[in-house]
Write a protein that holds these residues in place. Sequence first.
Motif, short mmCIF file in Angstrom:
data_model
loop_
_atom_site.label_atom_id
_atom_site.label_comp_id
_atom_site.label_asym_id
_atom_site.label_seq_id
_atom_site.Cartn_x
_atom_site.Cartn_y
_atom_site.Cartn_z
N LEU A 42 0.84 -1.19 0.00
CA LEU A 42 0.00 0.00 0.00
C LEU A 42 0.88 1.25 0.00
N THR A 43 1.97 1.18 0.77
CA THR A 43 2.89 2.31 0.91
C THR A 43 3.37 2.83 -0.45
N LYS A 44 3.71 1.90 -1.33
CA LYS A 44 4.26 2.28 -2.64
C LYS A 44 3.25 3.15 -3.39
N LYS A 45 2.00 2.75 -3.38
CA LYS A 45 1.00 3.51 -4.13
C LYS A 45 0.61 4.80 -3.42
N LEU A 46 0.76 4.80 -2.09
CA LEU A 46 0.53 6.05 -1.35
C LEU A 46 1.60 7.08 -1.72
N LEU A 47 2.84 6.59 -1.87
CA LEU A 47 3.95 7.47 -2.25
C LEU A 47 3.75 8.03 -3.66
N GLU A 48 3.16 7.23 -4.53
CA GLU A 48 2.87 7.71 -5.89
C GLU A 48 1.79 8.79 -5.89
N ALA A 49 0.84 8.67 -4.94
CA ALA A 49 -0.32 9.57 -4.96
C ALA A 49 -0.14 10.86 -4.17
N LYS A 51 2.20 13.61 -1.23
CA LYS A 51 3.46 14.33 -1.14
C LYS A 51 4.47 13.53 -0.33
N SER A 52 4.00 12.99 0.82
CA SER A 52 4.91 12.17 1.63
C SER A 52 4.11 11.19 2.47
N VAL A 53 4.80 10.15 2.93
CA VAL A 53 4.15 9.14 3.76
C VAL A 53 4.92 8.97 5.05
N ILE A 54 4.19 9.01 6.17
CA ILE A 54 4.78 8.66 7.45
C ILE A 54 4.16 7.33 7.85
N ALA A 55 5.00 6.32 7.98
CA ALA A 55 4.47 4.97 8.24
C ALA A 55 4.91 4.51 9.62
N VAL A 56 3.94 4.10 10.44
CA VAL A 56 4.26 3.62 11.79
C VAL A 56 4.13 2.10 11.81
N GLU A 57 5.23 1.41 12.08
CA GLU A 57 5.23 -0.06 12.04
C GLU A 57 5.87 -0.61 13.31
N THR A 73 15.49 4.48 -4.37
CA THR A 73 14.44 4.88 -5.31
C THR A 73 14.09 6.34 -5.01
N PRO A 74 13.46 7.01 -5.97
CA PRO A 74 13.07 8.41 -5.73
C PRO A 74 12.08 8.55 -4.56
N TYR A 75 11.49 7.44 -4.16
CA TYR A 75 10.50 7.49 -3.07
C TYR A 75 11.13 7.70 -1.70
N SER A 76 12.38 7.24 -1.55
CA SER A 76 12.91 7.12 -0.19
C SER A 76 12.94 8.46 0.55
N SER A 77 13.12 9.56 -0.16
CA SER A 77 13.18 10.85 0.52
C SER A 77 11.80 11.32 0.99
#
Length: 327
Positions: A42-49, A51-57, A73-77
Amino acid sequence: PFHKSKGQHILKNPLLVDSIIQKSGIKSTDVILEIGPGTGNLTKKLLEAGKSVIAVELDPRMVLELQRRFQGTPYSSRLKVIQGDVLKCDLPYFDICVANIPYQISSPLTFKLLSHRPLFRCAVIMFQREFAMRLVAQPGDTLYCRLSVNTQLLARVNHLLKVGRNNFRPPPKVDSSVVRIEPRKPLPPVNFKEWDGLVRICFNRKNKTLGSLFRQKTVLSLLEKNYKTLQALQLTSEDFSDDKEMAECVSALGDTLGDLSMDADEGKDDDEDMEMDDGETKTSDFKHKVLGVLKLGGFEEKRASKLSQADFMHLLSLFNKAGIHFS
Ligand code: SAM
């Protein structure tokens, strides 16, 4: 490799993930909170949609796997992973929350989110089907309960999507549903502790008439105690609690509702451990006062299972006007 106790059921159907994303209404400027990202489908598609994702795991192994997946990947930032228990950590600012959560934290998480400030735009969350149906239940529905009433006081809740158990690996024992929760802005001007106090009594037996519930000795003596305390202090508890106080009450509520928020009357014989009207007691004056309020609003023969938000609001204000308080 998956921990059952952590509710690790990974979303395996990419079409379903797309559909959740599409129904979330994410904007490209959104800061997204994800709870329990797991392996990151889910995270990957959230990053595509967004500005940023904060994920608590919670699970450090999952945190590592997630970081590995997006490294270089360009997502990591644009991804920040917080390792920890979402119920114990301070949540950062977010615009929208999208999550496939472990079901055992449904209730406390819902009220933790609703007590978060500033209020977010909406949360799109996968719940166990029955919990979801309780969240959205309306007066007269079988699953209408304290959870429905309290959630709907604070938010508009919609059922978005039914999700069968086979969309997950490993498949859980129950079906699921995706629900949208949109906090009401502004929040209704009620003292939430009082609200929940009233709702709790009314749903103690949701199919009993309020007239019979409010004749119970335990209820009357509780209310009379509050009444006398307030009189002795010569203050009427404030009609409106401030927002901070309200947030604290809301947050505490999750724990008292339990994960499936079963109603107290489920599986119970209707009259079992019910204290019957015992005629003349020393509380009879006060009892008169309480029943007078019910009569005034035409509530004596009504049952919680059929009362709307507006009904509960009206009933609470009638009680408060008579100096009767629930907290
Ligand atoms: N989002 C992933 C997906 O859809 O494929 C995984 C969802 S899985 C149902 C729930 C995830 O929440 C697991 O990765 C689990 O380790 C994590 N988790 C369990 N309890 C948690 C808690 N208290 N706080 C944060 N994460 C938790």
